[in-house]
Scaffold this motif. Sequence first.
Motif, PDB file in Angstrom:
ATOM      1  N   ALA A  16      12.084 127.021  72.109  1.00 28.24           N
ATOM      2  CA  ALA A  16      13.005 126.223  71.304  1.00 28.24           C
ATOM      3  C   ALA A  16      12.139 125.486  70.291  1.00 28.24           C
ATOM      4  O   ALA A  16      11.037 125.031  70.607  1.00 28.24           O
ATOM      5  CB  ALA A  16      13.760 125.229  72.180  1.00 28.24           C
ATOM      6  N   ILE A  17      12.612 125.381  69.052  1.00 25.21           N
ATOM      7  CA  ILE A  17      11.751 124.907  67.967  1.00 25.21           C
ATOM      8  C   ILE A  17      11.181 123.524  68.240  1.00 25.21           C
ATOM      9  O   ILE A  17      10.031 123.226  67.889  1.00 25.21           O
ATOM     10  CB  ILE A  17      12.516 124.939  66.624  1.00 25.21           C
ATOM     11  N   GLU A  18      11.940 122.675  68.917  1.00 27.37           N
ATOM     12  CA  GLU A  18      11.452 121.310  69.165  1.00 27.37           C
ATOM     13  C   GLU A  18      10.531 121.238  70.384  1.00 27.37           C
ATOM     14  O   GLU A  18       9.975 120.173  70.669  1.00 27.37           O
ATOM     15  CB  GLU A  18      12.633 120.348  69.349  1.00 27.37           C
ATOM     16  N   TRP A  67      -2.318 118.028  68.238  1.00 26.08           N
ATOM     17  CA  TRP A  67      -3.074 118.108  69.491  1.00 26.08           C
ATOM     18  C   TRP A  67      -3.797 116.788  69.776  1.00 26.08           C
ATOM     19  O   TRP A  67      -3.732 116.253  70.882  1.00 26.08           O
ATOM     20  CB  TRP A  67      -4.087 119.243  69.402  1.00 26.08           C
ATOM     21  N   LYS A  68      -4.476 116.278  68.768  1.00 25.50           N
ATOM     22  CA  LYS A  68      -5.305 115.081  68.950  1.00 25.50           C
ATOM     23  C   LYS A  68      -4.477 113.861  69.318  1.00 25.50           C
ATOM     24  O   LYS A  68      -4.926 113.003  70.091  1.00 25.50           O
ATOM     25  CB  LYS A  68      -6.091 114.812  67.658  1.00 25.50           C
ATOM     26  N   LEU A  89       1.593 116.776  70.718  1.00 28.00           N
ATOM     27  CA  LEU A  89       2.913 116.395  70.227  1.00 28.00           C
ATOM     28  C   LEU A  89       3.695 117.640  69.837  1.00 28.00           C
ATOM     29  O   LEU A  89       3.119 118.611  69.347  1.00 28.00           O
ATOM     30  CB  LEU A  89       2.770 115.489  69.000  1.00 28.00           C
ATOM     31  N   PRO A  90       5.015 117.633  70.020  1.00 26.43           N
ATOM     32  CA  PRO A  90       5.813 118.745  69.498  1.00 26.43           C
ATOM     33  C   PRO A  90       5.623 118.840  67.986  1.00 26.43           C
ATOM     34  O   PRO A  90       5.516 117.825  67.294  1.00 26.43           O
ATOM     35  CB  PRO A  90       7.253 118.343  69.857  1.00 26.43           C
ATOM     36  N   ILE A 132       6.384 115.819  65.274  1.00 26.95           N
ATOM     37  CA  ILE A 132       5.886 115.856  63.908  1.00 26.95           C
ATOM     38  C   ILE A 132       6.657 116.956  63.193  1.00 26.95           C
ATOM     39  O   ILE A 132       6.694 118.098  63.655  1.00 26.95           O
ATOM     40  CB  ILE A 132       4.380 116.158  63.861  1.00 26.95           C
ATOM     41  N   CYS A 133       7.307 116.621  62.092  1.00 23.81           N
ATOM     42  CA  CYS A 133       8.049 117.615  61.314  1.00 23.81           C
ATOM     43  C   CYS A 133       7.261 117.894  60.035  1.00 23.81           C
ATOM     44  O   CYS A 133       7.044 116.986  59.221  1.00 23.81           O
ATOM     45  CB  CYS A 133       9.452 117.128  60.970  1.00 23.81           C
TER      46      CYS A 133
END
Length: 298
Positions: A16-18, A67-68, A89-90, A132-133
């Motif tokens: 799923a994208i999120e 990642w960080k 983070l996603p 994060i988008c």
Amino acid sequence: MTVEGVEESTHYREYAIEEYHPHQEPYYVPTGDEVDLFTAAFESRVPVLLKGPTGCGKTRFVEYMAWKLGRPITIVKGGPREDGATEALPLVTVACHEDLTASDLVGRYLLEGESTRWIDGPLTRAVKVGAICYLDEVVEARKDTTVLIHPLTDHRRMLPIEKRGQLIEAREGFLLVISYNPGYQSALKDLKHSTRQRFISIEFTHPRKELEAKIIAHESGVGEEIANDLAKLGEKVRNLREHGLAEGVSTRLLVYTGKLIQKGIPPRRACQVGVVWALTDDVEVQRSIEEVASSIFE
């Protein structure tokens, strides 16, 4: 088999994208203070604009920062709790294009039998989960589409969904990141000032030769000598921009060329298909680049 929302098979993984996030640390070598700047922006909830030429590491940088800046894991499904462990983070990435509409980002009603069902778009899903988008090449999107991000880029951190009469407050962790290539900037494809001044701006450029050689060696697997030669080729080709080349060679193309060499393709042939023909169709410019490659890979 489904594991933590991931559809797994012997051929691919579907997310799923999120729910997507980097599963291992992306390789990224800082060229300045961009890591500190992004970290400060994330902690202060300040939107970020990344500017730089094609293939200079903007997308990899966003993956690295996801990642960080990973969150602590409190529960690990199917396994014991790991105190102090983290996960990335996603990261929701949208490749912007001229047909991208507000509905593509926010969501839309879809017919389902004799009724309709609302489907959230990627931006809405990122807002809800605190991801994060990343809107890649945002200037390619229509200006009336980019305006909808304005309420997310100030103190409100709200996403209005007009079709549903809703306002969604961004979850903790949400950060809007956009990017574009100033080399393609024109009157028709430029950020509105009302949009641009809602972001801090981090400028990217091609890494210096020694650093680029290190990146090429790591990403392609070639030896130090070949990596140095490819970095030298990149430096010299970028100096040809004033002779009719629209844009210099990207680090990405140099890595691709290195991968061909690593697989046994002769260096000059690899440079021809990985750099010369990939950069331009102009015969004269191609000849100039080939002369540079021949001088390095004799």
